[in-house]
Motif scaffolding. Structure first.
Motif, short mmCIF file in Angstrom:
data_model
loop_
_atom_site.label_atom_id
_atom_site.label_comp_id
_atom_site.label_asym_id
_atom_site.label_seq_id
_atom_site.Cartn_x
_atom_site.Cartn_y
_atom_site.Cartn_z
N ALA A 143 2.20 1.89 -3.50
CA ALA A 143 1.14 2.38 -4.38
C ALA A 143 0.83 3.85 -4.08
CB ALA A 143 -0.11 1.53 -4.21
N ARG A 144 0.79 4.21 -2.80
CA ARG A 144 0.53 5.60 -2.44
C ARG A 144 1.68 6.49 -2.92
NH1 ARG A 144 -2.27 9.20 0.24
NH2 ARG A 144 -1.22 10.86 1.42
N ALA A 184 0.81 -1.21 0.00
CA ALA A 184 0.00 0.00 0.00
C ALA A 184 0.85 1.26 0.00
CB ALA A 184 -0.93 -0.01 1.21
N GLU A 185 1.96 1.27 0.76
CA GLU A 185 2.76 2.49 0.84
C GLU A 185 3.47 2.78 -0.49
OE1 GLU A 185 5.11 -0.74 3.11
OE2 GLU A 185 3.04 -0.24 2.58
N GLY A 207 1.35 7.25 -6.56
CA GLY A 207 0.30 8.23 -6.79
C GLY A 207 0.76 9.64 -6.47
N LEU A 208 1.48 9.80 -5.38
CA LEU A 208 1.97 11.12 -5.00
C LEU A 208 3.03 11.62 -5.99
CD1 LEU A 208 2.28 10.62 -1.14
CD2 LEU A 208 0.63 12.07 -2.33
N VAL A 210 7.29 12.82 -0.33
CA VAL A 210 6.64 11.52 -0.52
C VAL A 210 7.20 10.52 0.49
CG1 VAL A 210 6.31 9.58 -2.09
CG2 VAL A 210 6.15 11.92 -2.96
N ASP A 223 5.75 11.18 3.82
CA ASP A 223 4.32 10.82 3.87
C ASP A 223 4.12 9.34 4.12
OD1 ASP A 223 1.76 9.81 2.30
OD2 ASP A 223 1.36 11.91 2.83
N VAL A 224 4.93 8.50 3.46
CA VAL A 224 4.74 7.05 3.59
C VAL A 224 5.61 6.45 4.69
CG1 VAL A 224 4.04 6.81 1.19
CG2 VAL A 224 6.44 6.53 1.79
#
Length: 279
Positions: free
Chosen positions: A164-165, A161-162, A168-169, A179, A182-183
């Motif tokens: 994939a996030r 998930a991190e 996206g960022l 980024v 954030d993750v």
């Protein structure tokens, strides 16, 4: 453009676009394939597709499919004057779910289903079945059914998930350091994970994403506005990046591609039916 239903909702996480194309260029030539944040999967009809890296004739490859991962250099699609088939743009998650492997395995590659190792048998059978389909609607429906079956069988082995996030960022032009924060990873750890998933380091992925955003606006807005909207320092910076990633200036690309981009709807994600054949 061939009328076609949208990508089914169940596939939209994995397939950005699915474009049937039937194009008459008027004479033999070469079409540019531009870098993208998606993998390109082309299923030609009538004759094999011939693809190479631009300016590198020794890499010329012909086949009944073309499969390319993320890359930062232009490809060259050689044609006899006409081209027909179906082109798909697969997301990084789609590579895992539909191809059964991370996108990184295909980064910088121009290959086909026969050469790529360990791809699903159902996918390998698709080209022959596609040739037997009588209409464009039947061909598109066959592609959709095949991909839906593969997705159902895969059990959704999505990227962590991190990661994939983070992708996206990065696509949204967030700074790499931000980024990472954030993750919850160091910049070095983020770079390793992103590169292992898609085959490009975060800065390279972001560079391609910015280029891709600019391509959607070319011919719709003035170049200076495109540069500002997409995060380039100025129009000269935009032009330098296009020379590096596309092998030509934005103006040259528009001239070469016209009229195939002239009636494009810039509001549609993943481009329109006129942006075909883009390994």
């Amino acid at each position: 453009m061939i009328p076609v239903a949208p990508v089914p909702a169940a596939l939209r996480r994995y397939v950005v676009s699915r474009i049937p194309y039937d194009v008459d260029f008027g004479a033999p030539g070469v079409h540019r394939g531009l870098p993208s944040t998606t993998l390109t999967f082309v299923l030609p009809v009538d004759e094999p597709i011939r693809v190479s890296w631009a300016g590198r004739d020794e890499t010329l490859h012909a086949g009944w499919t073309s499969l390319s991962g993320l890359h930062t250099a232009p490809a060259a699609i050689h044609h006899t004057g006409t081209q027909r088939g179906v082109q798909l743009a697969l997301t990084v998650a789609g590579a895992r779910v539909l191809l059964g492997r991370p996108a990184a395995d295909l980064a910088g590659a121009l290959t086909d289903l026969d050469e790529a190792d360990a791809l699903p048998a159902l996918l390998r059978a698709l080209p022959e079945r596609l040739h037997a389909a009588p209409t464009w609607a039947a061909r598109v429906a066959l592609v959709d059914r095949t991909l839906a079956t593969l997705a159902a069988r895969a059990g959704d082995p999505a990227p962590r998930a991190e990661v994939a996030r983070a992708l996206g960022l990065l696509t949204s032009a967030v700074r790499v350091a931000d980024v990472a924060g954030d993750v919850g990873y160091s910049r070095r750890r983020l770079t390793s994970l992103v590169q292992a998933e898609c085959g490009l380091a975060p800065k390279a992925f972001q560079r391609v994403a910015r280029f891709e955003a600019a391509r959607q606006l070319l011919g719709v807005r003035p170049l200076a506005e495109v540069a500002t909207a997409c995060g380039y320092s100025d129009q000269a910076h935009l032009t330098r990046e296009w020379r590096a990633l596309a092998g030509c200036t934005p103006t040259t690309w528009l001239r070469e591609e016209f009229p195939f981009v002239q009636d494009r709807d810039p509001g549609r994600g993943g481009g329109s039916g006129h942006e075909h054949l883009n390994p």
